[in-house]
Design an enzyme around this catalytic site. Structure first.
Site, short mmCIF file in Angstrom:
data_model
loop_
_atom_site.label_atom_id
_atom_site.label_comp_id
_atom_site.label_asym_id
_atom_site.label_seq_id
_atom_site.Cartn_x
_atom_site.Cartn_y
_atom_site.Cartn_z
N THR A 46 33.02 -18.52 -14.94
CA THR A 46 33.29 -19.95 -15.17
C THR A 46 32.07 -20.78 -14.85
O THR A 46 31.52 -20.67 -13.74
CB THR A 46 34.46 -20.41 -14.27
OG1 THR A 46 35.58 -19.55 -14.48
CG2 THR A 46 34.84 -21.85 -14.59
N TYR A 156 44.71 -5.49 -2.92
CA TYR A 156 43.55 -6.32 -2.59
C TYR A 156 43.00 -5.95 -1.21
O TYR A 156 41.79 -5.78 -1.02
CB TYR A 156 43.96 -7.79 -2.63
CG TYR A 156 42.98 -8.76 -2.03
CD1 TYR A 156 41.86 -9.17 -2.75
CD2 TYR A 156 43.19 -9.31 -0.77
CE1 TYR A 156 40.96 -10.09 -2.22
CE2 TYR A 156 42.30 -10.23 -0.22
CZ TYR A 156 41.19 -10.62 -0.96
OH TYR A 156 40.30 -11.52 -0.43
N ALA A 158 43.33 -3.15 0.41
CA ALA A 158 42.72 -1.82 0.38
C ALA A 158 41.31 -1.89 -0.22
O ALA A 158 40.39 -1.21 0.26
CB ALA A 158 43.59 -0.87 -0.43
N ALA A 159 41.13 -2.69 -1.26
CA ALA A 159 39.81 -2.84 -1.87
C ALA A 159 38.83 -3.49 -0.91
O ALA A 159 37.66 -3.09 -0.84
CB ALA A 159 39.92 -3.66 -3.16
N LYS A 160 39.28 -4.48 -0.15
CA LYS A 160 38.40 -5.12 0.82
C LYS A 160 38.08 -4.20 1.99
O LYS A 160 36.97 -4.23 2.54
CB LYS A 160 39.04 -6.42 1.32
CG LYS A 160 39.07 -7.55 0.28
CD LYS A 160 37.67 -7.95 -0.17
CE LYS A 160 37.68 -9.21 -1.00
NZ LYS A 160 36.33 -9.57 -1.51
#
Length: 264
Positions: A46, A156, A158-160
């Site tokens: 964006t 989320y 787990a990804a962090k």
């Protein structure tokens, strides 16, 4: 004395890349680094608006390998290299409700967005930092990486958590070669995305986003500061960490959550 402090916080002559820097925490970080004297490049899907439009902008989807390559190609062509890399791209994109609500696609997207976006861009840009024997990398993680809410952010979080582990390993690998790697883990922060999420989570009730989060946090020990953070507060920490004043800091994960994390 004041002049000396200002010099230690100055980023004059530095080139900084902030991913996801067109809004929210990323925008606040980009503005903060620019105020300290850095030339700031923003990479995001964006375009920025308002004051942040002064930054150099690269349109890219960093959740894809092609996005990372295109950003790195632009950097090398226009700037040669960067001195500061803030891997801020990320966010909660999967539904809440626990393990049964999450598909393979949800897990895959959270990992691409919140882990591999940083891994790929680091791999592209770190070699030039190592050549100069200088540079700072900041990974923007989340307290969810340490304190997941299964009702809200399982994939989320787990990804962090994976980002935290990767960041620590990378920091230990290259600290002795002049490049510092640090992690910043914000708690709930008053960004457009967080406010929208909290409104949705509350069922669009009359409760404010802050009240909604306080009610959620009460299940896990509360929030001592009594309010969620402002993006500028996260940016102030990042501005310090990338400055000469923090030259001996490496490999650490800085939690900035108003005291919410209930561990030593």
């Amino acid at each position: 004395m004041l002049e000396s402090i200002a010099q230690h916080l100055s980023l004059e002559g530095k080139i900084a890349l902030v991913t996801g820097g067109s809004r929210g925490i990323g925008k606040a970080i980009a503005d903060r680094l620019s105020q300290a004297g850095a030339k700031v490049i923003v990479a995001s899907r964006t375009p920025p608006s308002g004051e942040s439009s002064q930054h150099h902008f690269i349109a890219a989807d960093l959740s894809t390998p092609e996005g990372a390559r295109s950003v790195a190609k632009y950097i090398r062509a226009e700037f040669g290299s960067v001195d500061i890399l803030v891997d801020n791209v990320g966010g909660l994109t999967s539904p809440g409700g626990g393990f049964s609500t999450l598909t393979d696609q949800h897990w895959e997207h959270e990992l691409q967005f919140n882990l591999l976006s940083a891994v790929r861009l680091d791999r592209e840009l770190i070699p030039s930092m190592l050549e100069k024997k200088a540079g700072v990398i900041i990974h923007i993680s989340s307290v969810a990486g340490r304190v997941p809410f299964w009702q809200v952010n399982m994939a989320y979080a787990a990804a962090k958590a994976a980002l935290n582990s990767y960041s620590k390993a990378l920091a230990n690998e290259i600290a002795g070669r002049g490049v510092r790697v640090l992690t910043v883990s914000p708690g709930a922060t008053a960004t457009e995305g967080m406010i929208g999420f909290l409104q949705q989570f509350s069922g669009n009730s009359d409760a404010s986003p802050n009240e909604t989060f306080m009610n959620l946090a009460a299940q896990f020990g509360g929030l001592p500061m009594g309010r969620i953070a402002e993006p500028a507060e996260i940016a102030s920490l990042v501005g310090f960490l990338v400055s000469p004043a923090a030259s001996y800091l490496a490999s650490a994960n800085f939690t900035i959550d108003g005291g919410a994390t209930q561990s030593v």
